[in-house]
Design a protein around this motif. Sequence first.
Motif, mmCIF file in Angstrom:
data_model
loop_
_atom_site.group_PDB
_atom_site.id
_atom_site.type_symbol
_atom_site.label_atom_id
_atom_site.label_comp_id
_atom_site.label_asym_id
_atom_site.label_seq_id
_atom_site.Cartn_x
_atom_site.Cartn_y
_atom_site.Cartn_z
ATOM 1 N N THR A 1 1.150 -1.154 0.154
ATOM 2 C CA THR A 1 0.007 0.122 -0.039
ATOM 3 C C THR A 1 0.840 1.335 -0.079
ATOM 4 O O THR A 1 1.583 1.390 1.046
ATOM 5 C CB THR A 1 -0.906 0.103 1.421
ATOM 6 O OG1 THR A 1 -1.615 -1.060 1.172
ATOM 7 C CG2 THR A 1 -1.605 1.212 1.286
ATOM 8 N N GLU B 1 -4.287 11.704 3.345
ATOM 9 C CA GLU B 1 -4.369 10.439 3.028
ATOM 10 C C GLU B 1 -3.647 9.164 3.658
ATOM 11 O O GLU B 1 -3.860 8.495 4.044
ATOM 12 C CB GLU B 1 -3.935 10.431 1.376
ATOM 13 C CG GLU B 1 -4.231 9.207 0.745
ATOM 14 C CD GLU B 1 -3.609 8.995 -0.750
ATOM 15 O OE1 GLU B 1 -3.832 8.154 -1.487
ATOM 16 O OE2 GLU B 1 -3.289 10.195 -1.112
ATOM 17 N N THR C 1 -5.445 6.209 5.628
ATOM 18 C CA THR C 1 -5.209 5.170 5.337
ATOM 19 C C THR C 1 -4.497 4.313 6.265
ATOM 20 O O THR C 1 -4.827 3.088 6.683
ATOM 21 C CB THR C 1 -4.187 5.035 3.997
ATOM 22 O OG1 THR C 1 -4.917 5.689 2.919
ATOM 23 C CG2 THR C 1 -3.971 3.735 3.472
ATOM 24 N N SER D 1 -7.139 3.675 9.163
ATOM 25 C CA SER D 1 -7.967 2.528 8.912
ATOM 26 C C SER D 1 -7.320 1.127 8.821
ATOM 27 O O SER D 1 -8.030 0.114 9.154
ATOM 28 C CB SER D 1 -8.427 2.798 7.313
ATOM 29 O OG SER D 1 -9.170 1.949 6.806
#
Length: 142
Positions: free
Chosen positions: A6, A117, A121, A124
Amino acid sequence: MEKASTVIDAGSVEFAMSYRAEIMDDQGMCIQVYSKVDGKNTEILRFDCFDQAPHYHYGPENLNIRLNMDKTTAGNPLGWTLGNIRNNLPAMVRRAGYEDLAGNLEAKPVSKAKLVELESTSRSMAQEGRRTVVHTMREMLE
Protein backbone atom coordinates in the motif's frame (compact mmCIF):
# COMPACT_ATOMS: atom_id res chain seq x y z
CA MET A 1 12.73 -5.25 4.80
CA GLU A 2 10.58 -5.48 1.69
CA LYS A 3 8.53 -2.48 0.57
CA ALA A 4 4.89 -2.66 1.64
CA SER A 5 2.23 -2.92 -1.08
CA THR A 6 0.00 0.00 0.00
CA VAL A 7 1.84 3.07 -1.32
CA ILE A 8 1.06 6.78 -1.42
CA ASP A 9 3.12 8.79 -3.91
CA ALA A 10 3.83 12.15 -2.27
CA GLY A 11 6.26 13.66 -4.79
CA SER A 12 9.83 13.48 -3.48
CA VAL A 13 8.91 10.55 -1.23
CA GLU A 14 6.55 7.60 -1.13
CA PHE A 15 4.84 6.27 1.98
CA ALA A 16 4.51 2.48 2.03
CA MET A 17 2.23 0.96 4.66
CA SER A 18 1.47 -2.49 6.01
CA TYR A 19 -0.06 -3.93 9.15
CA ARG A 20 2.34 -6.39 10.72
CA ALA A 21 0.80 -9.08 12.89
CA GLU A 22 3.15 -11.95 12.08
CA ILE A 23 5.26 -11.26 15.14
CA MET A 24 4.25 -13.64 17.93
CA ASP A 25 4.04 -11.13 20.78
CA ASP A 26 3.54 -7.84 18.95
CA GLN A 27 1.61 -6.20 16.14
CA GLY A 28 1.04 -2.78 14.59
CA MET A 29 1.41 -0.49 11.61
CA CYS A 30 4.64 -0.21 9.68
CA ILE A 31 5.12 3.03 7.74
CA GLN A 32 8.13 3.24 5.43
CA VAL A 33 9.39 6.40 3.73
CA TYR A 34 10.99 5.69 0.34
CA SER A 35 12.69 7.84 -2.27
CA LYS A 36 14.92 7.42 -5.31
CA VAL A 37 18.58 7.76 -4.30
CA ASP A 38 21.11 7.44 -7.12
CA GLY A 39 18.39 5.86 -9.25
CA LYS A 40 17.57 3.19 -6.63
CA ASN A 41 14.31 2.98 -4.68
CA THR A 42 15.66 3.41 -1.12
CA GLU A 43 14.05 3.06 2.31
CA ILE A 44 14.84 6.35 4.07
CA LEU A 45 12.88 5.91 7.32
CA ARG A 46 10.82 3.12 8.87
CA PHE A 47 8.35 3.48 11.72
CA ASP A 48 7.29 0.23 13.42
CA CYS A 49 4.26 1.33 15.43
CA PHE A 50 3.94 -1.87 17.45
CA ASP A 51 1.89 -2.33 20.61
CA GLN A 52 4.68 -3.66 22.84
CA ALA A 53 7.98 -2.47 21.35
CA PRO A 54 7.38 0.52 19.06
CA HIS A 55 10.51 1.84 17.37
CA TYR A 56 11.78 3.63 14.28
CA HIS A 57 14.81 3.50 12.01
CA TYR A 58 16.86 6.29 10.47
CA GLY A 59 18.34 5.16 7.15
CA PRO A 60 17.55 1.43 7.30
CA GLU A 61 19.64 0.89 4.16
CA ASN A 62 22.70 2.92 5.22
CA LEU A 63 23.00 3.98 8.89
CA ASN A 64 20.19 1.85 10.32
CA ILE A 65 19.96 3.79 13.56
CA ARG A 66 17.13 2.17 15.56
CA LEU A 67 15.47 4.14 18.35
CA ASN A 68 12.72 2.94 20.66
CA MET A 69 9.62 5.03 21.21
CA ASP A 70 8.78 5.68 24.84
CA LYS A 71 5.08 4.84 25.05
CA THR A 72 4.74 6.94 28.22
CA THR A 73 5.98 10.18 26.65
CA ALA A 74 5.15 9.54 22.97
CA GLY A 75 1.65 8.19 23.56
CA ASN A 76 0.10 6.25 20.71
CA PRO A 77 2.94 5.12 18.39
CA LEU A 78 0.92 5.68 15.20
CA GLY A 79 -0.16 9.16 16.30
CA TRP A 80 3.44 10.00 17.25
CA THR A 81 4.66 8.78 13.85
CA LEU A 82 2.07 10.73 11.87
CA GLY A 83 2.86 13.89 13.87
CA ASN A 84 6.58 13.54 13.16
CA ILE A 85 6.01 12.91 9.45
CA ARG A 86 3.76 15.98 9.34
CA ASN A 87 6.07 18.28 11.35
CA ASN A 88 9.65 16.92 11.21
CA LEU A 89 10.07 14.95 7.98
CA PRO A 90 12.94 17.01 6.47
CA ALA A 91 14.93 16.93 9.74
CA MET A 92 14.42 13.18 10.11
CA VAL A 93 15.45 12.58 6.50
CA ARG A 94 18.57 14.67 7.10
CA ARG A 95 19.45 12.64 10.21
CA ALA A 96 19.00 9.47 8.13
CA GLY A 97 21.85 10.71 5.92
CA TYR A 98 19.97 12.11 2.91
CA GLU A 99 20.82 15.82 2.82
CA ASP A 100 19.70 16.45 -0.79
CA LEU A 101 16.31 14.84 -0.21
CA ALA A 102 15.85 16.84 3.00
CA GLY A 103 16.53 20.03 1.03
CA ASN A 104 13.97 18.99 -1.60
CA LEU A 105 11.37 18.36 1.11
CA GLU A 106 12.03 21.77 2.65
CA ALA A 107 11.68 23.47 -0.75
CA LYS A 108 8.58 21.49 -1.67
CA PRO A 109 6.92 19.92 1.41
CA VAL A 110 4.56 16.97 1.18
CA SER A 111 1.08 18.35 0.45
CA LYS A 112 -1.55 18.48 3.17
CA ALA A 113 -3.80 16.29 1.01
CA LYS A 114 -1.14 13.54 0.92
CA LEU A 115 -0.64 13.81 4.69
CA VAL A 116 -4.41 13.49 5.23
CA GLU A 117 -4.45 10.46 2.91
CA LEU A 118 -1.53 8.92 4.83
CA GLU A 119 -3.29 9.39 8.16
CA SER A 120 -6.65 8.15 6.96
CA THR A 121 -5.21 5.08 5.23
CA SER A 122 -2.86 4.10 8.05
CA ARG A 123 -5.50 4.49 10.77
CA SER A 124 -7.97 2.44 8.76
CA MET A 125 -5.37 -0.28 8.13
CA ALA A 126 -4.48 -0.33 11.84
CA GLN A 127 -8.10 -0.85 12.82
CA GLU A 128 -8.79 -3.50 10.16
CA GLY A 129 -5.54 -5.39 10.71
CA ARG A 130 -5.72 -5.71 14.50
CA ARG A 131 -5.84 -9.28 15.71
CA THR A 132 -7.52 -9.90 19.03
CA VAL A 133 -8.57 -12.94 21.02
CA VAL A 134 -12.04 -12.84 22.54
CA HIS A 135 -12.93 -15.14 25.41
CA THR A 136 -16.52 -15.75 26.34
CA MET A 137 -16.87 -15.79 30.12
CA ARG A 138 -19.96 -18.03 30.01
CA GLU A 139 -17.95 -20.77 28.28
CA MET A 140 -15.18 -20.39 30.83
CA LEU A 141 -17.62 -20.74 33.75
CA GLU A 142 -19.33 -23.89 32.44
